[in-house]
Design an enzyme around this catalytic site. Sequence first.
Site, PDB file in Angstrom:
ATOM      1  N   GLN A   1       0.830  -1.209   0.000  1.00 39.74           N
ATOM      2  CA  GLN A   1       0.000   0.000   0.000  1.00 39.74           C
ATOM      3  C   GLN A   1       0.862   1.256   0.000  1.00 39.74           C
ATOM      4  O   GLN A   1       0.584   2.233  -0.710  1.00 39.74           O
ATOM      5  CB  GLN A   1      -0.909   0.002   1.239  1.00 39.74           C
ATOM      6  CG  GLN A   1      -1.987  -1.059   1.244  1.00 39.74           C
ATOM      7  CD  GLN A   1      -3.210  -0.644   0.442  1.00 39.74           C
ATOM      8  OE1 GLN A   1      -3.209   0.369  -0.250  1.00 39.74           O
ATOM      9  NE2 GLN A   1      -4.264  -1.427   0.535  1.00 39.74           N
TER      10      GLN A   1
ATOM     11  N   ARG B   1       2.366   1.989  -3.325  1.00 39.93           N
ATOM     12  CA  ARG B   1       1.357   2.533  -4.233  1.00 39.93           C
ATOM     13  C   ARG B   1       1.154   4.028  -3.997  1.00 39.93           C
ATOM     14  O   ARG B   1       0.994   4.808  -4.942  1.00 39.93           O
ATOM     15  CB  ARG B   1       0.033   1.781  -4.040  1.00 39.93           C
ATOM     16  CG  ARG B   1      -1.101   2.239  -4.949  1.00 39.93           C
ATOM     17  CD  ARG B   1      -2.381   1.455  -4.662  1.00 39.93           C
ATOM     18  NE  ARG B   1      -2.829   1.651  -3.298  1.00 39.93           N
ATOM     19  CZ  ARG B   1      -3.540   2.703  -2.892  1.00 39.93           C
ATOM     20  NH1 ARG B   1      -3.869   3.656  -3.768  1.00 39.93           N
ATOM     21  NH2 ARG B   1      -3.931   2.804  -1.650  1.00 39.93           N
TER      22      ARG B   1
ATOM     23  N   ASN C   1      -2.028 -17.790   5.025  1.00 36.00           N
ATOM     24  CA  ASN C   1      -1.932 -18.781   6.109  1.00 36.00           C
ATOM     25  C   ASN C   1      -3.289 -19.376   6.476  1.00 36.00           C
ATOM     26  O   ASN C   1      -3.345 -20.496   6.979  1.00 36.00           O
ATOM     27  CB  ASN C   1      -1.218 -18.196   7.337  1.00 36.00           C
ATOM     28  CG  ASN C   1      -1.820 -16.899   7.823  1.00 36.00           C
ATOM     29  OD1 ASN C   1      -2.719 -16.348   7.191  1.00 36.00           O
ATOM     30  ND2 ASN C   1      -1.316 -16.404   8.927  1.00 36.00           N
ATOM     31  N   CYS C   2      -4.375 -18.662   6.219  1.00 31.34           N
ATOM     32  CA  CYS C   2      -5.694 -19.231   6.508  1.00 31.34           C
ATOM     33  C   CYS C   2      -6.015 -20.421   5.600  1.00 31.34           C
ATOM     34  O   CYS C   2      -6.878 -21.242   5.923  1.00 31.34           O
ATOM     35  CB  CYS C   2      -6.781 -18.166   6.358  1.00 31.34           C
ATOM     36  SG  CYS C   2      -6.658 -16.818   7.559  1.00 31.34           S
TER      37      CYS C   2
END
Length: 447
Positions: free
Chosen positions: A19, A22, A42-43
């Site tokens: 972010q 950007r 990781n989920c």
Amino acid sequence: MAQVIIVGGVAGGATTAAQLRRLDPEIDITIYEKGPHISYGNCGMPYHVGGEVERRDQLIAATPESFKERDVIVKTRHEVVGVDSDAKTVDVKNLEDGNVFKAPYDHLVLSPGASPRIIPALENVPQAFVLHALHHMDAIKSYIEEHDIDHVVVVGAGYISLEMVENLVQRGIHVTLVHRSKNIYKPLESDMSDFFLEELHRHGVEVKLEAEIEKVEGGTAALSTGEEISAPMIIAGIGINPSTGFLEDSGITLNDSGHICTDDRGRTNKDCVYALGDSIETFYQHVEDRRVNVALAWGAHRLAFVISNQISGNQAVRFEGLLGTNIMRFFNYDIAGLGLSEEELKDYPYFTVDHTQKSKAGYMADSKPIRVRIYAHKKDGRILRASVVGTEGVDKRIDILAAHIRLGGSATDLANIEVAYSPPYSSPKSVLNMVGYKAIEKMNEYR
């Protein structure tokens, strides 16, 4: 040129770097990550173990090479071991050669994450694993394949443990679940949780409740109940602790549990030091006086946007708090919730509305029951907590509730929610409408 150092990658640190680049093409950004990987889903790891996510590379969100293309320096296997917030430097240890060096910063972003809790009886047990990072997943998969594992003991009954139970069963592995409490999955009310045991037994899972592993010898685990069980492989998921020990002498304020205290800009108490992710204490959006740690992805991603804007000079972007909105699949069931925990509710005057009906028109052959329970403040009808359970449409209802609360809607306002109705999708008066009508009746009792 301003120097930004980010401690830790994955959802918090890596997203902040992306972010910030950007927003500011010129700023100097360096990420130090003590692990071997910088950004991954990781989920999704339990689902790769189970085979639902087919390829490992599908979990990789970014690499040091892809960040280099955006002019972001990434140093994996580099651990930040100290912070001097007055001198604005960090001590970094190269885990490959052991050398420690100082790095100066103008802005410091802390995203050190958390570490899995370890059961003392499982320390140095070769067949015992945790699942918290990509290299843990790799080790679990390798052990299963190399040792032809057909039976796994899973310890704990939180997100990771239950997802591992489901995925190991899907893989054709017999599972024994060991849990120290009599209640499965603490985030959900015990009187709404009967289906857990039913699903476990239906899928052939052996369940050992109110039991803990006290000792492991060879392929046998001794439980606190006196029972011995076969344990050719053990996967433990009993929670996490914030990885903030390196901040002990930094002057950065931590709470009693070791989480980094932050404000609505993601700032710590030290100038130009920000924090996000699993290691922070933040606040609820709907209950202003309640601080909380929520180790879920949405807060990390939102704060990454806030912090990157703060560093790039946009002070107007603030974090408005979170609801802790969450959902989990467990075989045929979906379990979702948001808001305060049951323990936290005790500090507020509240009433409950509990309603069950079909997720779509009752005459549809595939309609299934869905149950919604909300807890609302007696004074203003503010929704403090909600739980939703069912086999269909749970995600839709919890997302509506989250958006409703975020926009200031109360329990009684749920009667005004206009749903898209057609028999395959809902009822003319949806389950949330019915909760709203019941809330109106309850609120009238307190006026």
